[in-house]
Structure formats: structure tokens, C-alpha cells
Design a protein around this motif. Sequence first.
Motif, PDB file in Angstrom:
ATOM      1  N   MET A  18      37.309  34.360 110.955  1.00  0.00           N
ATOM      2  CA  MET A  18      36.733  33.195 111.636  1.00  0.00           C
ATOM      3  C   MET A  18      36.427  32.086 110.636  1.00  0.00           C
ATOM      4  N   LEU A  19      36.834  30.866 111.002  1.00  0.00           N
ATOM      5  CA  LEU A  19      36.446  29.662 110.277  1.00  0.00           C
ATOM      6  C   LEU A  19      35.295  29.006 111.027  1.00  0.00           C
ATOM      7  N   VAL A  20      34.293  28.562 110.296  1.00  0.00           N
ATOM      8  CA  VAL A  20      33.193  27.781 110.871  1.00  0.00           C
ATOM      9  C   VAL A  20      33.216  26.405 110.233  1.00  0.00           C
ATOM     10  N   SER A  21      33.178  25.355 111.062  1.00  0.00           N
ATOM     11  CA  SER A  21      33.134  23.997 110.520  1.00  0.00           C
ATOM     12  C   SER A  21      31.766  23.372 110.812  1.00  0.00           C
ATOM     13  N   LEU A  22      31.247  22.639 109.822  1.00  0.00           N
ATOM     14  CA  LEU A  22      29.914  22.043 109.919  1.00  0.00           C
ATOM     15  C   LEU A  22      30.008  20.529 109.806  1.00  0.00           C
ATOM     16  N   ALA A  23      29.676  19.848 110.879  1.00  0.00           N
ATOM     17  CA  ALA A  23      29.583  18.391 110.853  1.00  0.00           C
ATOM     18  C   ALA A  23      28.106  18.009 110.919  1.00  0.00           C
ATOM     19  N   GLY A  24      27.827  16.726 111.123  1.00  0.00           N
ATOM     20  CA  GLY A  24      26.445  16.286 111.256  1.00  0.00           C
ATOM     21  C   GLY A  24      25.629  16.588 110.012  1.00  0.00           C
ATOM     22  N   LYS A  56      30.287  37.729 109.061  1.00  0.00           N
ATOM     23  CA  LYS A  56      30.595  37.268 110.417  1.00  0.00           C
ATOM     24  C   LYS A  56      31.437  35.990 110.397  1.00  0.00           C
ATOM     25  N   LEU A  57      31.700  35.465 109.223  1.00  0.00           N
ATOM     26  CA  LEU A  57      32.627  34.341 109.071  1.00  0.00           C
ATOM     27  C   LEU A  57      33.316  34.511 107.728  1.00  0.00           C
ATOM     28  N   HIS A  58      34.457  33.835 107.575  1.00  0.00           N
ATOM     29  CA  HIS A  58      35.285  34.111 106.405  1.00  0.00           C
ATOM     30  C   HIS A  58      35.706  32.869 105.628  1.00  0.00           C
ATOM     31  N   ILE A  59      35.453  31.708 106.200  1.00  0.00           N
ATOM     32  CA  ILE A  59      35.764  30.453 105.525  1.00  0.00           C
ATOM     33  C   ILE A  59      34.942  29.366 106.203  1.00  0.00           C
ATOM     34  N   ILE A  60      34.500  28.390 105.417  1.00  0.00           N
ATOM     35  CA  ILE A  60      33.730  27.265 105.955  1.00  0.00           C
ATOM     36  C   ILE A  60      34.447  25.966 105.630  1.00  0.00           C
ATOM     37  N   GLU A  70      24.374  32.122  99.347  1.00  0.00           N
ATOM     38  CA  GLU A  70      25.167  33.261  99.829  1.00  0.00           C
ATOM     39  C   GLU A  70      26.658  32.997  99.652  1.00  0.00           C
ATOM     40  N   ALA A  71      27.080  31.761  99.914  1.00  0.00           N
ATOM     41  CA  ALA A  71      28.495  31.411  99.743  1.00  0.00           C
ATOM     42  C   ALA A  71      28.902  31.516  98.276  1.00  0.00           C
ATOM     43  N   ALA A  72      28.023  31.071  97.385  1.00  0.00           N
ATOM     44  CA  ALA A  72      28.327  31.130  95.952  1.00  0.00           C
ATOM     45  C   ALA A  72      28.409  32.572  95.467  1.00  0.00           C
ATOM     46  N   LYS A  73      27.531  33.430  95.976  1.00  0.00           N
ATOM     47  CA  LYS A  73      27.560  34.842  95.595  1.00  0.00           C
ATOM     48  C   LYS A  73      28.906  35.467  95.926  1.00  0.00           C
ATOM     49  N   LYS A  74      29.437  35.100  97.090  1.00  0.00           N
ATOM     50  CA  LYS A  74      30.681  35.710  97.565  1.00  0.00           C
ATOM     51  C   LYS A  74      31.920  34.918  97.171  1.00  0.00           C
ATOM     52  N   ASN A  75      31.691  33.759  96.519  1.00  0.00           N
ATOM     53  CA  ASN A  75      32.811  32.845  96.277  1.00  0.00           C
ATOM     54  C   ASN A  75      33.574  32.620  97.583  1.00  0.00           C
ATOM     55  N   LEU A  76      32.811  32.311  98.621  1.00  0.00           N
ATOM     56  CA  LEU A  76      33.357  32.150  99.968  1.00  0.00           C
ATOM     57  C   LEU A  76      34.414  31.049  99.999  1.00  0.00           C
ATOM     58  N   PRO A  77      35.566  31.293 100.610  1.00  0.00           N
ATOM     59  CA  PRO A  77      36.563  30.225 100.747  1.00  0.00           C
ATOM     60  C   PRO A  77      35.973  29.025 101.492  1.00  0.00           C
ATOM     61  N   MET A  78      36.257  27.831 100.984  1.00  0.00           N
ATOM     62  CA  MET A  78      35.721  26.614 101.601  1.00  0.00           C
ATOM     63  C   MET A  78      36.699  25.466 101.458  1.00  0.00           C
ATOM     64  N   VAL A  79      36.607  24.523 102.388  1.00  0.00           N
ATOM     65  CA  VAL A  79      37.243  23.217 102.225  1.00  0.00           C
ATOM     66  C   VAL A  79      36.185  22.168 102.555  1.00  0.00           C
ATOM     67  N   VAL A  80      36.210  21.084 101.791  1.00  0.00           N
ATOM     68  CA  VAL A  80      35.221  20.014 101.974  1.00  0.00           C
ATOM     69  C   VAL A  80      35.971  18.685 102.057  1.00  0.00           C
ATOM     70  N   PRO A  81      36.568  18.398 103.215  1.00  0.00           N
ATOM     71  CA  PRO A  81      37.349  17.163 103.345  1.00  0.00           C
ATOM     72  C   PRO A  81      36.453  15.928 103.300  1.00  0.00           C
ATOM     73  N   GLY A  82      36.959  14.869 102.701  1.00  0.00           N
ATOM     74  CA  GLY A  82      36.202  13.613 102.650  1.00  0.00           C
ATOM     75  C   GLY A  82      34.954  13.699 101.794  1.00  0.00           C
ATOM     76  N   TRP A  83      34.950  14.576 100.795  1.00  0.00           N
ATOM     77  CA  TRP A  83      33.763  14.765  99.954  1.00  0.00           C
ATOM     78  C   TRP A  83      33.295  13.457  99.318  1.00  0.00           C
ATOM     79  N   GLU A  84      34.205  12.531  99.148  1.00  0.00           N
ATOM     80  CA  GLU A  84      33.891  11.287  98.436  1.00  0.00           C
ATOM     81  C   GLU A  84      32.764  10.489  99.082  1.00  0.00           C
ATOM     82  N   ASP A  85      32.537  10.673 100.399  1.00  0.00           N
ATOM     83  CA  ASP A  85      31.511   9.848 101.050  1.00  0.00           C
ATOM     84  C   ASP A  85      30.120  10.482 100.996  1.00  0.00           C
TER      85      ASP A  85
END
Length: 324
Positions: A39-45, A64-68, A175-190
Motif C-alpha cells: 500500500m502507498l499512502v499519500s499525504l497532502a495538506g 500497514k503501509l509500504h511507501i509514502i 519510524e520512516a527513518a528507522k525503516k528507511n521507508l521508501p518515499m517520494v516527495v514531489p515538488g519538494w522545492e516549494d
Amino acid sequence: MAQKPITEFIEKHYLHFNAAALVDAAKGYKKHLEEDKKMLVSLAGAMSTGELGKSLAEMIREDKLHIISCTGANLEEDVMNLVAHSHYKRVPHYRDLTPKEEWDLLEKGLNRVTDTCIPEEEAFRRIQKHIFEIWKDAEEKGERYFPHEFLFKLINSGVLEQYYEIDPKNSWMIEAAKKNLPMVVPGWEDSTLGNIFASYCLKGELKPSTMKSGIEYMVWLADWYTQQAEDKGIGFFQIGGGIAGDFPICVVPMLYQDMERTDTPFWSYFCQISDSTTSYGSYSGAVPNEKITWGKLDIDTPKFIVESDATIVAPLIFGYILGW
């Protein structure tokens, strides 16, 4: 029998309309995991400033999730809350603030997110001096990393522990850092740190190339999806709208249409929590079926939309999935 007050309350009272959609989405999420699918979870707002970490961190701990996929704001604001929580200021009457009162908050270094003000000095600046050293060290070594990887390095270094103001178990980034959880952070520049990084580039103290780009995130995500989806597909749980959701969901049609990998499975579960109304051209307000026409979802993909406030809905769904 273990007490499950949230689960029992939801199952008893959430029987119709958006309430029932919440339960259906949560049950669909659990079923997806039981079928050994990821499962991918995306976080906006501003879900991190809304302290979603109290439930999201446990979701990460319990696999319970595998990538953010998240915005740069959500990436950094969980860490800001971790190191400066006692300095945050709540403004419950924010709707009544005059422009002069808003200006006064600015002069006090309080940047407002709805009813919550982030303290610039304690939050931004505490992190800035440490993250700059990590950015600079990587550049001098000729190394390049993604935005989230730099923050993982910062957290795992332990240098921020002196500032911790909340229980670390409530920080989803820890928790994400402990697991080196896969992540993508699009538009990080803003994001704030994105702006700070750009300012160092303008001053000639860092090079833009030290930070891996959004295109590189997409290339990485294409490889990750190909490896992890197998023939099952990946689930997609979208909190809010915007780039945090639109960026990762596009990887499937890209692989299928542009790479001509026609054996690429569609996203195999989809849920969006959104209070956006359906309108002309709105991605955030688009109903899930529209995504079929873009090659993102299949006809039979389980699809859910909960039209409500994500700050209310997401913790309830996570609580249900966790058996609270």
C-alpha cells in the motif's frame, strides 16, 4: 477479548453516507493487506502539523503501509513538530483575525497553518543549521541524495535528540527513518527547507545538483513499482489531493503507455479522502472512475471516496486498520 473502542464505535454508528464510505474504505484496506499486497499512502495538506504522526507512526511500525508520497511540507513539518512542539501556538479564532493581527503573528515569527502557528526560530532554524552541514558534507564528497534521504540522515544522526519535545513514537518520520521507508516527495522545492536549500544555491554555498530531482524520483518510483507490484498491483490511499497524489499515481500509465510495458498491473486499491467538490478540471475533486480513462485504475479496482475532513477521517481509518 481485547477492547477495540474505535473499531466497535465505528462499526456500530458509521452505517450510512460518508460514514459508511469510511468503513468500506477501511475494510477494503485491510482486505488488500490480507491479500499480501502493498500500500502507498499519500499525504497532502498539513497532516503532519495536524499531528497525524500519532496514528501514522504506528501504521509504519506495524507494516500497514509500504511507501509514502508526501509534499515537502509534510516531510519537514513532522520533524518541526518533533523539535519545537511546546513553541507552537494555537489560534482557535483564526477566522476572525484581521490583517494587522496576521502581521503581528509574522513579526513574532509565527507562521500560521489554519489554527496552528509554526514557530520559525525554534522549528525552522533549529533544523536549518544541522541539515546544512549534512547537505554540505554530501556535496564535498560528491554525493547526491533525495530530500527525504537527507532528513533520514539528520534524524538517524541523533543530533536532533537534544530538542525532542514529543514522544518520539508519535513522529512518523522517526519510524520512516528507522525503516528507511521508501518515499517520494514531489515538488519538494516549494517547502521551507526547499526554499532554504535554494537560498544557499543563490549564495553559491551549495549546488542544485546535490539534491536529486523530481524526475529522478519518478524514475526511482517506476523501478520500485515494477519490482514490488508483481502481478498484484499496489494499493493507493490518498489523503487530500494535489501533487502528493497526482505524481505517484501517474507512474502506472507511464509504464504502460510510455514504456509500453503492457503487463504493468493497475493500482489495485484506491481510496481518497477529500473535501474538494467535483468541478471542471479539478484533479482533487475528480471521482475515482475518471482515473480509469487515464490508465491508472482498472474497471474492477476497489474504489472509495470519503468526502470529509481528512484530519477527522484518516486517524479513524488508521485506528480501524490497527484494531484500536
